[in-house]
Structure formats: structure tokens, C-alpha cells
Design a protein around this motif. Structure first.
Motif, short mmCIF file in Angstrom:
data_model
loop_
_atom_site.label_atom_id
_atom_site.label_comp_id
_atom_site.label_asym_id
_atom_site.label_seq_id
_atom_site.Cartn_x
_atom_site.Cartn_y
_atom_site.Cartn_z
N ALA A 186 0.83 -1.21 0.00
CA ALA A 186 0.00 0.00 0.00
C ALA A 186 0.86 1.26 0.00
CB ALA A 186 -0.94 0.00 1.21
N GLN A 187 2.09 1.18 0.53
CA GLN A 187 2.98 2.33 0.54
C GLN A 187 3.51 2.65 -0.85
OE1 GLN A 187 3.62 4.19 3.30
NE2 GLN A 187 2.17 2.85 4.34
N GLU A 219 2.53 3.45 10.67
CA GLU A 219 3.92 3.38 11.12
C GLU A 219 4.69 2.20 10.52
OE1 GLU A 219 6.16 2.38 15.30
OE2 GLU A 219 4.13 3.20 15.34
N LEU A 220 4.13 1.00 10.58
CA LEU A 220 4.89 -0.18 10.16
C LEU A 220 5.05 -0.27 8.64
CD1 LEU A 220 3.49 -2.83 12.64
CD2 LEU A 220 5.56 -1.46 12.82
N GLY A 221 4.03 0.11 7.90
CA GLY A 221 4.14 0.10 6.44
C GLY A 221 5.24 1.04 5.96
N GLU A 222 5.32 2.19 6.62
CA GLU A 222 6.36 3.16 6.27
C GLU A 222 7.75 2.65 6.67
OE1 GLU A 222 7.91 6.49 4.62
OE2 GLU A 222 5.79 5.95 4.61
N ARG A 223 7.84 1.99 7.83
CA ARG A 223 9.13 1.50 8.32
C ARG A 223 9.70 0.40 7.42
NH1 ARG A 223 9.30 -1.61 13.89
NH2 ARG A 223 8.29 0.28 14.58
N TYR A 224 8.83 -0.48 6.92
CA TYR A 224 9.29 -1.64 6.16
C TYR A 224 9.14 -1.48 4.65
CZ TYR A 224 9.36 -3.97 10.68
OH TYR A 224 9.62 -4.31 11.97
N LYS A 225 8.89 -0.27 4.15
CA LYS A 225 8.62 -0.12 2.72
C LYS A 225 9.81 -0.51 1.84
CE LYS A 225 9.66 4.77 2.23
NZ LYS A 225 9.10 6.07 1.95
#
Length: 178
Positions: free
Chosen positions: A60-61, A116-122
Motif C-alpha cells: 500500500a505504501q 507506522e509499520l508500512g512506512e518502516r518496512y517499505k
């Protein structure tokens, strides 16, 4: 041989097993320190379960402009990995008309996952979790494990502190030899 045996049964029916995995996934995502303690077989079953949900948030990111419909589809797919629950007007007020929190744990987990997590692991292609063995539980000798998300804030702080310590030691060593 274990042909066509994809998952551990964990002494549960498929409904109970899926419910347990959804509860564990919700707890892991919502945990303040991004780690939970459970038995080793449960942790090993939870790992691919949670990583699929994180992969959906990562996808989604990467959506281009105008990809809101695809983003909504990914969010709805990921909602199946958590116990979201429905909030009605009757459940929004507690005893004596006091307002209760609006979000259930699953809704909060989904929000955190896509924020937060989607952005961290993109930029990470996989391997979002780590399993650490703890040894055996005293009561029943079940093997315990910690399952945690990698690159969590606690881990990053420790890494930064280690870099600062090494930089200070190198600086001290360099100035002492002159």
C-alpha cells in the motif's frame, strides 16, 4: 513424509487456530515494545501469518497517485489478519453514559500497520520478524520464545548507543596516541 501438510495444528480446530493466530497477531502489532512471549510452535506459525499482513501494508505504501481503490482493497485484505470487531452506537457508551474508547484492538492494529509499520518496512523485501528462544516454561516444560518485529525503536536506540560508544572509543584512542 510431510507432503501437503502446510501448518501445525496446535491441538486446535481450524477455527480456534485461526482465532488464536489473529489474537497473537493483534497483540504483536499493538505491543508497545513490539514483542510478545509465546510458545515456540505458536511463534513459528505466527511468523508467516504476520509477515503476510506487513507485506500488504508495504504494498500500500508503493501505490501511485490515484490508487485509493487498490489501497482500500489491501487494507480490507489485511483486516482479515486481526480481530477487528464492529462498534455500534450502543457500545460506544459505558456505565452511566461515560464514553468508551472507539477503537478495538484490531482496528488499532490495522491503523498502526498501515501507518507506522508500512512506512518502516517499505524498503525491506521481507523478514519483518525475529524469533528468539527462551528455554522451557517451569510448569509444563513447554519451549518458550519471543517473537518480535525487527528494526523496532528499542533495537534502533541500542544500535545508536553502540555506534556512539564506538565513536567515542575511537576518538579517545586516536587522541591518546598522538
Amino acid at each position: 513424509m510431510r507432503h501437503l501438510k502446510a501448518h501445525r495444528k496446535l491441538s486446535r480446530t481450524s477455527e480456534d487456530r485461526n482465532s488464536m493466530l489473529r489474537n497473537l497477531a493483534t497483540s504483536l502489532i499493538n505491543a508497545k515494545d513490539e514483542r510478545i512471549v509465546t510458545t515456540l510452535p505458536k511463534a513459528k506459525e505466527l511468523r508467516p501469518f504476520v509477515e503476510r499482513a506487513i507485506t500488504l501494508s508495504r504494498q500500500a505504501q508503493d501505490l501511485p497517485e490515484g490508487g485509493e481503490a487498490r489501497g482500500l482493497h489491501l487494507r480490507r485484505q489485511a483486516a482479515g489478519f486481526f480481530h477487528a470487531g464492529n462498534m455500534t452506537a450502543a457500545t460506544l457508551t459505558g456505565k452511566r453514559g461515560q464514553a468508551r474508547p472507539e477503537r478495538t484492538a484490531g482496528v488499532a492494529a490495522l491503523r498502526r500497520l498501515f501507518g507506522e509499520l508500512g512506512e518502516r518496512y517499505k524498503d525491506r523485501p521481507g523478514g519483518y520478524t525475529r524469533i528468539l528462544k527462551l528455554g522451557h516454561r517451569e510448569g509444563d516444560r513447554a519451549e518458550l520464545a519471543i517473537i518480535e518485529l525487527v528494526d523496532n525503536p528499542r533495537e534502533l536506540e541500542a544500535r545508536d548507543a553502540e555506534k556512539k560508544r564506538k565513536a567515542a572509543a575511537t576518538k579517545k584512542k586516536g587522541s591518546g596516541s598522538k
